[in-house]
Design an enzyme around this catalytic site. Structure first.
Site, short mmCIF file in Angstrom:
data_model
loop_
_atom_site.label_atom_id
_atom_site.label_comp_id
_atom_site.label_asym_id
_atom_site.label_seq_id
_atom_site.Cartn_x
_atom_site.Cartn_y
_atom_site.Cartn_z
N ASP A 78 4.03 39.62 -132.79
CA ASP A 78 3.23 38.47 -133.24
C ASP A 78 2.14 39.00 -134.18
OD1 ASP A 78 1.39 35.89 -132.93
OD2 ASP A 78 3.33 35.37 -132.06
N ASP A 79 1.01 38.36 -134.20
CA ASP A 79 -0.05 38.67 -135.17
C ASP A 79 -0.60 40.10 -134.95
OD1 ASP A 79 -1.83 38.26 -137.22
OD2 ASP A 79 -2.70 36.44 -136.36
N LYS A 154 8.66 34.40 -137.41
CA LYS A 154 7.76 33.31 -137.01
C LYS A 154 6.75 33.15 -138.12
CE LYS A 154 4.10 32.31 -133.56
NZ LYS A 154 3.57 32.67 -132.23
N ASP A 156 3.52 31.28 -139.21
CA ASP A 156 2.40 30.48 -138.73
C ASP A 156 1.79 29.69 -139.89
OD1 ASP A 156 0.57 29.56 -136.88
OD2 ASP A 156 0.10 31.55 -136.10
N SER A 188 5.66 26.75 -137.83
CA SER A 188 4.54 26.04 -137.20
C SER A 188 4.18 24.80 -138.02
CB SER A 188 3.33 26.97 -137.07
OG SER A 188 3.68 28.07 -136.28
N ASP A 217 -1.31 26.03 -128.62
CA ASP A 217 -0.95 27.35 -128.07
C ASP A 217 -1.02 27.33 -126.55
OD1 ASP A 217 -0.97 28.13 -130.68
OD2 ASP A 217 -2.50 29.67 -130.44
C1 GLA Z 1 -1.58 30.85 -133.73
C2 GLA Z 1 -0.20 30.66 -133.11
C3 GLA Z 1 -0.04 31.58 -131.91
C4 GLA Z 1 -0.26 33.03 -132.35
C5 GLA Z 1 -1.61 33.18 -133.03
C6 GLA Z 1 -1.78 34.55 -133.66
O1 GLA Z 1 -2.60 30.41 -132.91
O2 GLA Z 1 -0.01 29.32 -132.71
O3 GLA Z 1 1.22 31.42 -131.33
O4 GLA Z 1 0.78 33.40 -133.21
O5 GLA Z 1 -1.78 32.21 -134.07
O6 GLA Z 1 -2.99 34.70 -134.30
#
Ligand code: GLA
Length: 413
Positions: A78-79, A154, A156, A188, A217
């Site tokens: 993820d991030d 993914k 965002d 997203s 989230d």
């Molecule tokens: C958003 C997404 C989360 C995650 C964060 C990462 O809030 O909805 O699922 O990926 O960013 O910073």
């Protein structure tokens, strides 16, 4: 002759959609965000920071501890995997300290273990945690992902304009597809539009994305899981019809095995996610997960509900005084009678289990040849029951009882 060829070419390019043949059933895997967040402090917390080591370790456990053999296959970053700046040539660069061997090496590691590799980016100027986004570099980044042999992206939507997303998300999906490397595309797009007061164009979204987030989230609490369950129940008429093979609603990660859910609540999350045909992305420390939570995550019968090939998202069919019944049509089918997965959920907190009694007919199970009914958590087989049979279940506070009713064919068939 030429003009006929031209017409054929033109009509085949009319659908600018994703159509990558992927995610025919909801993706399953492991995703770092909910549990490991943006922990970049590998000096003080080397075992829990976002680093190649973390993803390698989770890969090993997914294979060694039986998760891969029940269907979990994606290991997704993820991030917070990036350097704060692109390279001089404008390329994305993984954090040099935390991913010293680079992304391709990690991708190779995951593939060499028989799993697939997912990455995170953001359509806007920055990711939600402030790392470089893809805007202005879409083509370069799509090619980069393909070069890294990424299987799942993914994307965002922080630091982006929700009105631009109809074009931005669809364009990036096309660019991913254009690389020739098939990548699951997780968007997203709707959630940011909903927050901006825009009604998402779900028919466009489902042609361009394999899955998409609709809501908040997930956090490490039962309250958060309940909020999500309510959102998907309250908005099911709008949301549920958009799901199907290749395109799914994503109520966010599984938090089973973390700090916030009791055993009962964890069972409820898993049951409802399977009714919702949700992606099953675990976000948990697989090194320390307790056996009873692992057991939930590896429940093959409930996974089979989630992965049912018909891909019909289930619905909340009853809600009264804290008792809910959720139902999902699944295979096998006899004529136009489906089989069903049914989840009885007790949202009450009054200490003792609640009894729920209902006839199969009241649940919509009306085939006269009956249904073979079994409990998917307790491994109880109720045998063949008929539309007028009354079943009674006892559901623990914030817990679930999950049944499957498999349609029976008439004896003379
Ligand atoms: C958003 C997404 C989360 C995650 C964060 C990462 O809030 O909805 O699922 O990926 O960013 O910073």
């Amino acid at each position: 002759m030429l003009s006929i060829v031209w017409i054929i070419l033109l009509s085949s390019s009319l659908c600018n959609c994703l159509d990558n043949g992927l995610a025919k059933t909801p993706p399953m895997g492991w995703l770092s965000w909910e549990r490991f967040r943006c922990n970049t402090d590998c000096v003080n917390d080397p075992d829990n920071c976002i680093s190649e080591q973390l993803f390698q370790t989770m890969t090993d456990i997914v294979v060694a501890d039986g998760y891969a053999s029940v269907g979990y296959e994606y290991i997704n970053i993820d991030d917070c995997w990036l350097e704060k700046h692109r390279s001089h040539e404008g390329k994305l660069v993984a954090d040099r300290k935390r991913f010293p061997n680079g992304i391709k090496a990690l991708s190779d590691y995951i593939h060499s273990r028989g799993l697939k590799f997912g990455i995170y980016e953001d359509y806007g100027n920055y990711t939600c945690a402030g790392y470089p986004g893809i805007i202005g570099y879409e083509e370069k980044d799509a090619l980069q992902f393909a070069e890294w042999n990424v299987d799942y992206v993914k994307l965002d939507g922080c630091y982006a304009l929700p009105y631009d997303m109809d074009l931005g998300y669809s364009t990036f999906g096309r660019l991913l597809n254009g690389t020739g490397k098939s990548m699951v595309y997780s968007c997203s797009w709707p959630v940011y539009q909903i927050y901006a007061g825009i009604q998402p164009n779900y028919s466009a979204i489902q042609t361009h994305c394999n899955l998409w987030r609709n809501y908040d989230d997930i956090q490490d609490s039962w309250a958060s899981v309940e909020n999500i369950i309510d959102y998907y129940g309250n908005n099911q008429d709008l949301i549920a019809p958009n799901a199907g093979p290749g395109h799914w609603n994503d109520p966010d990660m599984l938090i089973i095995g973390n700090f916030g859910l009791s055993y009962e609540q964890a069972k409820t999350q898993f049951a409802i996610w399977s009714i919702l045909a949700a992606p099953l992305l675990m976000s948990v420390d697989l090194r320390t997960i307790r056996p009873q939570f692992k057991h939930i995550l590896q429940n093959r019968k409930i996974i089979a509900v989630d992965q049912d090939p018909l891909g019909i998202q289930g619905r909340r069919i009853y809600k009264h005084k804290g008792i809910e019944i959720w139902s999902r049509p699944i295979g096998p089918l006899y004529q136009n009678f489906y089989s069903y997965a049914i989840a009885f959920v007790n949202r009450r907190t009054d200490g003792t289990p609640s009894d729920i009694s209902v006839t199969l007919k009241e649940l919509g199970l009306i085939n006269y040849s009956g249904y073979r009914v079994e409990d998917l958590y307790e491994n109880v087989d109720y045998g063949v029951l008929y539309p007028n049979t009354k079943i009674k279940v006892k559901v623990n506070p914030s817990g679930v009882v999950m049944l499957k009713g498999e349609v029976q064919f008439p004896a003379d068939l």
